[in-house]
Design an enzyme around this catalytic site. Structure first.
Site, PDB file in Angstrom:
ATOM      1  N   GLU A  20      36.028  16.722  34.026  1.00  0.00           N
ATOM      2  CA  GLU A  20      35.572  15.434  34.530  1.00  0.00           C
ATOM      3  C   GLU A  20      34.999  14.539  33.434  1.00  0.00           C
ATOM      4  OE1 GLU A  20      34.230  14.992  38.877  1.00  0.00           O
ATOM      5  OE2 GLU A  20      32.382  14.763  37.743  1.00  0.00           O
ATOM      6  N   HIS A  55      27.439  12.011  49.287  1.00  0.00           N
ATOM      7  CA  HIS A  55      26.441  12.996  48.873  1.00  0.00           C
ATOM      8  C   HIS A  55      25.030  12.505  49.171  1.00  0.00           C
ATOM      9  CE1 HIS A  55      29.237  15.201  45.786  1.00  0.00           C
ATOM     10  NE2 HIS A  55      29.532  15.467  47.045  1.00  0.00           N
ATOM     11  N   HIS A  91      32.286   9.860  47.514  1.00  0.00           N
ATOM     12  CA  HIS A  91      31.326  10.955  47.380  1.00  0.00           C
ATOM     13  C   HIS A  91      29.947  10.510  46.905  1.00  0.00           C
ATOM     14  CE1 HIS A  91      34.905  13.279  47.990  1.00  0.00           C
ATOM     15  NE2 HIS A  91      34.286  14.429  47.829  1.00  0.00           N
ATOM     16  N   ARG A 132      28.081  36.993  32.645  1.00  0.00           N
ATOM     17  CA  ARG A 132      28.633  35.882  31.844  1.00  0.00           C
ATOM     18  C   ARG A 132      30.095  35.559  32.156  1.00  0.00           C
ATOM     19  NH1 ARG A 132      24.953  38.593  28.659  1.00  0.00           N
ATOM     20  NH2 ARG A 132      23.237  37.272  27.925  1.00  0.00           N
ATOM     21  N   HIS A 163      30.239  17.800  55.173  1.00  0.00           N
ATOM     22  CA  HIS A 163      30.610  17.113  53.937  1.00  0.00           C
ATOM     23  C   HIS A 163      31.698  16.072  54.185  1.00  0.00           C
ATOM     24  CE1 HIS A 163      31.595  16.381  49.758  1.00  0.00           C
ATOM     25  NE2 HIS A 163      32.834  16.771  49.971  1.00  0.00           N
ATOM     26  N   LYS A 184      35.526  23.722  40.160  1.00  0.00           N
ATOM     27  CA  LYS A 184      34.142  23.278  40.318  1.00  0.00           C
ATOM     28  C   LYS A 184      33.409  24.263  41.225  1.00  0.00           C
ATOM     29  CE  LYS A 184      33.884  18.276  39.742  1.00  0.00           C
ATOM     30  NZ  LYS A 184      33.542  17.010  40.440  1.00  0.00           N
ATOM     31  N   ARG A 228      39.203  12.667  36.158  1.00  0.00           N
ATOM     32  CA  ARG A 228      38.859  13.505  37.314  1.00  0.00           C
ATOM     33  C   ARG A 228      37.791  12.880  38.202  1.00  0.00           C
ATOM     34  NH1 ARG A 228      38.050  20.097  37.545  1.00  0.00           N
ATOM     35  NH2 ARG A 228      37.451  20.173  39.736  1.00  0.00           N
ATOM     36  N   GLU A 258      39.184  14.454  53.025  1.00  0.00           N
ATOM     37  CA  GLU A 258      39.703  14.692  51.685  1.00  0.00           C
ATOM     38  C   GLU A 258      41.212  14.415  51.614  1.00  0.00           C
ATOM     39  OE1 GLU A 258      37.837  15.126  49.174  1.00  0.00           O
ATOM     40  OE2 GLU A 258      35.964  16.000  49.890  1.00  0.00           O
ATOM     41  N   ASN A 305      36.129  11.716  43.277  1.00  0.00           N
ATOM     42  CA  ASN A 305      34.858  11.539  43.970  1.00  0.00           C
ATOM     43  C   ASN A 305      34.807  10.248  44.788  1.00  0.00           C
ATOM     44  OD1 ASN A 305      33.261  13.900  43.126  1.00  0.00           O
ATOM     45  ND2 ASN A 305      33.535  13.060  41.083  1.00  0.00           N
ATOM     46  N   LYS A 338      45.566  16.908  43.288  1.00  0.00           N
ATOM     47  CA  LYS A 338      44.370  17.409  42.609  1.00  0.00           C
ATOM     48  C   LYS A 338      44.735  18.236  41.380  1.00  0.00           C
ATOM     49  CE  LYS A 338      39.790  19.221  43.079  1.00  0.00           C
ATOM     50  NZ  LYS A 338      38.694  19.637  43.971  1.00  0.00           N
TER      51      LYS A 338
END
Length: 369
Positions: free
Chosen positions: A245, A260, A256, A129, A273, A151, A249, A193, A253, A235
Site C-alpha cells: 500500500e 472505519h 473505508h 516470527r 464492516h 493484510k 493499493r 466490497e 479503501n 484485488k
C-alpha cells in the site's frame, strides 16, 4: 456435500503474483474439498484450524477431513464478532499454539470471515516470527476481499486495523457453497466490497453486479462465483502492483475512511464492516461530486446500487468534529489529517485530501440520508 462430488467440479483458479510469495486463489462450489491443494502445504506439519463459534460447527469437521496428511491438527475456536478482534483474543490463539508445542514449521488455517482471517493471519505473521497460513473464507466479504492480499491485524479502541502486519497466505480456497449458510445480513454486507471493486476499477463489472443483484441476493451459485472471481482478479492485480500500500493499493479503501470511523464510533460490531463501507461509499461519492471529480449521473448510480443491495446510505448523526477525530487515526491519514479515496469516474479512483468546507457538507448530507 461428499468430497468426491465437489472436488471434481470445475473451479476458477487465479494467481496473486508476488514473486516467491505468489499463491493461488481457487474459487468455486467445492473448493473446501480440494485435498490436492492442501496436502502439499500441510503434509507432515502441525496444523491449527482457527475458526469461531459460529463457523466451526458447520465446516471445521469437513476441513479436518482434508488434512489427513498433517502430523497433528488442533482446533482453535474464537468468539464470533468484530467486538472480539483484539489482543486478548489474539493471545488465545498463541496460548493454543504454545500448549500444542507448535514450531516454526507449523501452519495456521483460517476458517471463517474477515475477523478470523485477519486474526489468524496476524498470529501467523508473528508466531515464532512467522509461519505459513491458508485462508478458507466462509463469508462473501472475506471471499471477495479480506482473504486476498496479506493484510492482517486487530483493532484498537481508537482505530480499526491499526495494529497488524503484511503476511501473504500460501493459498486461498473460496468455496461459494459455504455462502448458502450465511445470514442474509452478512451476505448483504459482503456486497459492499463487490460494489466497491466495480466502482474503483471496472465500470463493466459495476454494471454486471447491478444486473446480477437479484441473483446475488438469492445466493445463486453461478452469480456468486462470477462476483467472487472478478473481485479477486481486481484485488490480486492491485496487490501484485503494490503489495504494501505504497500507492495504488490505497484505492481498495474506497468508502473505508468514512466506514472505519463509523465502526469505531459506534463500537465494533454494532455496524457490520460492509454496512459501514456501504454508507462510506455513498459519502465518498458525495465528496467526489462536491470536488468536481465525478458527474451526477455516476454518483446517482452508485448510491442507487448501494441502496438496492440493502446497505445503509445514511450515516450516524455525529458532528463534523467527531467524524474528523475518528478519521484522524485512519491508516491513510498523514499527521492526523485524513485522506480519501475518491472517484474521478465510475471505474477510476484517486486519493486526495478534501477542503474543510466540502468535507463538512458531505458529512452534513450523509447524516440526513
Amino acid at each position: 456435500m461428499p468430497g468426491g462430488a465437489t472436488a471434481n467440479r470445475p473451479m476458477r483458479a487465479l494467481q496473486v503474483s508476488l514473486g516467491d510469495r505468489s499463491y493461488p486463489i481457487v474459487v468455486g462450489a467445492g473448493a473446501l474439498e480440494r485435498r490436492d491443494l492442501l496436502e502439499p502445504i500441510v503434509a507432515g506439519r502441525s496444523v491449527a484450524i482457527v475458526s469461531n463459534t459460529t463457523v466451526a460447527p458447520l465446516y471445521a469437521g469437513r476441513l479436518r477431513a482434508m488434512l489427513g496428511g498433517a502430523a497433528q491438527v488442533v482446533d482453535v475456536v474464537l468468539p464470533d464478532g468484530e467486538a472480539h478482534k483484539h489482543w486478548q483474543t489474539l493471545n488465545g490463539i498463541f496460548d493454543a499454539l504454545l500448549a500444542a508445542r507448535f514450531d516454526r514449521n507449523s501452519v495456521l488455517v483460517a476458517l471463517g470471515g474477515g475477523v478470523v482471517g485477519d486474526m489468524a493471519g496476524f498470529a501467523a505473521a508473528v508466531y515464532q516470527r512467522g509461519v505459513d497460513f491458508v485462508q478458507v473464507p466462509t463469508t462473501l466479504l472475506a471471499q471477495v476481499d479480506s482473504s486476498v492480499g496479506g493484510k492482517t491485524g486487530i483493532n484498537h479502541p481508537l482505530g480499526k486495523n491499526m495494529i497488524g502486519a503484511f503476511h501473504q497466505p500460501r493459498l486461498v480456497l473460496a468455496d461459494v457453497a459455504c455462502l448458502q449458510s450465511l445470514p442474509q445480513r452478512e451476505l448483504i454486507a459482503g456486497l459492499a466490497e463487490v460494489i466497491k471493486h466495480g466502482a474503483i476499477a471496472d465500470r463493466a463489472y459495476f454494471d454486471a453486479v447491478a444486473d446480477d443483484l437479484p441473483a446475488l441476493l438469492a445466493k445463486d451459485t453461478a452469480a456468486l462465483e462470477r462476483a467472487v472471481a472478478r473481485s479477486c482478479e481486481i484485488k490480486a492485480d492491485v496487490v501484485a502492483h503494490d503489495e504494501r500500500e505504497a500507492g495504488l493499493r490505497a484505492i481498495l479503501n474506497f468508502g473505508h475512511t468514512f466506514g472505519h470511523a463509523i465502526e469505531a464510533g459506534m463500537g465494533y460490531g454494532e455496524w457490520l464492516h460492509g454496512e459501514a463501507v456501504g454508507a462510506g461509499m455513498v459519502m465518498a461519492t458525495d465528496l467526489s461530486q462536491r470536488l468536481g471529480l465525478l458527474d451526477a449521473a455516476d454518483g446517482a448510480r452508485i448510491r442507487a446500487l448501494v441502496s438496492a443491495a440493502g446497505l445503509p446510505v445514511a450515516a450516524p448523526r455525529w458532528s463534523a468534529e467527531r467524524y474528523v477525530e475518528l478519521m484522524s487515526v485512519d491508516k491513510k491519514a498523514e499527521r492526523g489529517t485524513p485522506k480519501f479515496v475518491l472517484l474521478e469516474a465510475l471505474g477510476r479512483a484517486c486519493v486526495r485530501r478534501a477542503p474543510d468546507d466540502a468535507l463538512r457538507a458531505t458529512l452534513a448530507a450523509a447524516a440526513t440520508g
